[in-house]
Design a protein around this motif. Structure first.
Motif, PDB file in Angstrom:
ATOM      1  N   VAL A   1      70.196  63.284  43.122  1.00 57.92           N
ATOM      2  CA  VAL A   1      69.088  63.037  44.050  1.00 57.92           C
ATOM      3  C   VAL A   1      69.595  62.144  45.178  1.00 57.92           C
ATOM      4  O   VAL A   1      70.556  61.390  44.995  1.00 57.92           O
ATOM      5  CB  VAL A   1      67.886  62.359  43.345  1.00 57.92           C
ATOM      6  N   PRO A   2      68.978  62.246  46.360  1.00 59.50           N
ATOM      7  CA  PRO A   2      69.404  61.410  47.490  1.00 59.50           C
ATOM      8  C   PRO A   2      69.091  59.946  47.220  1.00 59.50           C
ATOM      9  O   PRO A   2      68.254  59.630  46.365  1.00 59.50           O
ATOM     10  CB  PRO A   2      68.582  61.957  48.661  1.00 59.50           C
ATOM     11  N   PRO A   3      69.717  59.037  47.955  1.00 61.78           N
ATOM     12  CA  PRO A   3      69.539  57.606  47.693  1.00 61.78           C
ATOM     13  C   PRO A   3      68.262  57.011  48.261  1.00 61.78           C
ATOM     14  O   PRO A   3      68.199  55.801  48.500  1.00 61.78           O
ATOM     15  CB  PRO A   3      70.777  56.992  48.363  1.00 61.78           C
ATOM     16  N   ASN A   4      67.234  57.826  48.459  1.00 64.66           N
ATOM     17  CA  ASN A   4      65.979  57.325  49.025  1.00 64.66           C
ATOM     18  C   ASN A   4      65.294  56.298  48.131  1.00 64.66           C
ATOM     19  O   ASN A   4      64.569  55.429  48.607  1.00 64.66           O
ATOM     20  CB  ASN A   4      65.016  58.490  49.278  1.00 64.66           C
ATOM     21  N   MET A   5      65.515  56.432  46.821  1.00 64.17           N
ATOM     22  CA  MET A   5      64.937  55.486  45.878  1.00 64.17           C
ATOM     23  C   MET A   5      65.852  54.277  45.678  1.00 64.17           C
ATOM     24  O   MET A   5      65.582  53.421  44.838  1.00 64.17           O
ATOM     25  CB  MET A   5      64.685  56.171  44.519  1.00 64.17           C
ATOM     26  N   GLY A   6      66.940  54.270  46.434  1.00 65.39           N
ATOM     27  CA  GLY A   6      67.930  53.216  46.278  1.00 65.39           C
ATOM     28  C   GLY A   6      69.187  53.782  45.654  1.00 65.39           C
ATOM     29  O   GLY A   6      69.121  54.677  44.808  1.00 65.39           O
ATOM     30  N   ARG A   7      70.325  53.279  46.078  1.00 66.94           N
ATOM     31  CA  ARG A   7      71.597  53.798  45.574  1.00 66.94           C
ATOM     32  C   ARG A   7      71.731  53.614  44.071  1.00 66.94           C
ATOM     33  O   ARG A   7      72.249  54.473  43.366  1.00 66.94           O
ATOM     34  CB  ARG A   7      72.759  53.116  46.299  1.00 66.94           C
TER      35      ARG A   7
ATOM     36  N   PHE B   1      70.615  57.807  37.936  1.00 69.02           N
ATOM     37  CA  PHE B   1      69.974  59.096  37.620  1.00 69.02           C
ATOM     38  C   PHE B   1      71.025  60.117  37.220  1.00 69.02           C
ATOM     39  O   PHE B   1      70.906  60.791  36.192  1.00 69.02           O
ATOM     40  CB  PHE B   1      69.181  59.594  38.835  1.00 69.02           C
ATOM     41  N   HIS B   2      72.058  60.246  38.022  1.00 67.31           N
ATOM     42  CA  HIS B   2      73.109  61.217  37.712  1.00 67.31           C
ATOM     43  C   HIS B   2      73.807  60.872  36.396  1.00 67.31           C
ATOM     44  O   HIS B   2      74.202  61.764  35.634  1.00 67.31           O
ATOM     45  CB  HIS B   2      74.128  61.271  38.846  1.00 67.31           C
ATOM     46  N   LYS B   3      73.922  59.597  36.109  1.00 66.73           N
ATOM     47  CA  LYS B   3      74.595  59.150  34.889  1.00 66.73           C
ATOM     48  C   LYS B   3      73.824  59.543  33.630  1.00 66.73           C
ATOM     49  O   LYS B   3      74.417  59.669  32.537  1.00 66.73           O
ATOM     50  CB  LYS B   3      74.779  57.634  34.947  1.00 66.73           C
TER      51      LYS B   3
END
Length: 228
Positions: A156-162, A168-170
């Motif tokens: 997901v893009p970093p819009n929710m914070g890096r 999330f990916h982890k």
């Protein structure tokens, strides 16, 4: 950098597109050809693709979605497997966790789990997403302990914070490692952020994009079929 920004913007649209009330999700009781699933014979094994609009083939004919393309490859190799497309547009991990028991009423020999993207776009707490995915995995293992499982990762893009996007990916890597199941790190590798491989909404793969997704999936899935 520009491509990443474009992809981030496009992904933000996915939440809206996947929840379009006019969208037509793949019917979970049907196979990749859109026909009613017949009782499996002793020689045919079911591969269930359980996911959201990316699996359902949003905006395309069901025959163009990657599960159907996997079925075509399986048929060309004369392998004894039947693909069941259990994709549902707009599905979250919570929705999938509620729906999974119905799907498990049919025999499952290989289970491919493609969920989580809509959670990330909504900013759902990571612990909840991970918990739901784990419960889905648990239910499959409990009902079909001999089934082979595969998990597809999403970004997901970093819009929710890096920190959120990285963690999330982890989730997918952690779940795959903890459950000792196969992992495709990123389902949309080579497709996400590529305008020519996505539909007019800029989100969902075109038929050509789905072909690449199918190859991504096949690269991992073929190992599970060979191990059967």
């Amino acid at each position: 950098m520009l491509k990443i920004k474009i992809y981030g913007i496009l992904l933000l649209m996915l939440h809206v597109a996947c929840n379009d009330p006019d969208s037509t999700p793949a019917t979970t009781a049907k196979d990749s050809a859109g026909t009613e699933t017949p009782p499996p014979s002793s020689s045919i094994k079911n591969i269930v693709f359980f996911g959201n609009s990316l699996t359902a083939g949003y905006g395309l004919d069901l025959s163009e979605a990657y599960p159907a393309l996997i079925q075509a490859k399986i048929d060309s190799l004369k392998l004894p497997y039947k693909v069941i497309n259990a994709g549902l547009s707009g599905e979250t991990t919570a929705g999938g966790n509620s729906r999974i028991n119905w799907i498990l009423k049919q025999p499952v020999h290989v289970f491919v789990l493609e969920l989580g993207g809509n959670d990330g776009l909504r900013g759902i707490p990571l612990e909840e997403t991970k918990k739901n995915l784990q419960e889905i995995i648990n239910k499959v293992k409990e009902k079909f302990p001999d089934a082979k499982l595969m998990l597809t990762g999403m970004r997901v893009p970093p819009n929710m914070g890096r920190t959120y996007s990285e963690n999330f990916h982890k989730i997918f890597t952690d779940l795959a490692n903890n459950n000792k199941i196969a992992l495709l790190p990123f389902l949309l590798e080579g497709v996400g952020g590529e305008p020519e491989l996505n539909q007019a909404d800029g989100i969902h793969p075109t038929a050509e994009g789905q072909k690449i997704v199918a190859e991504n999936v096949w690269a991992v899935l073929k190992g599970l079929l060979q191990a059967e």
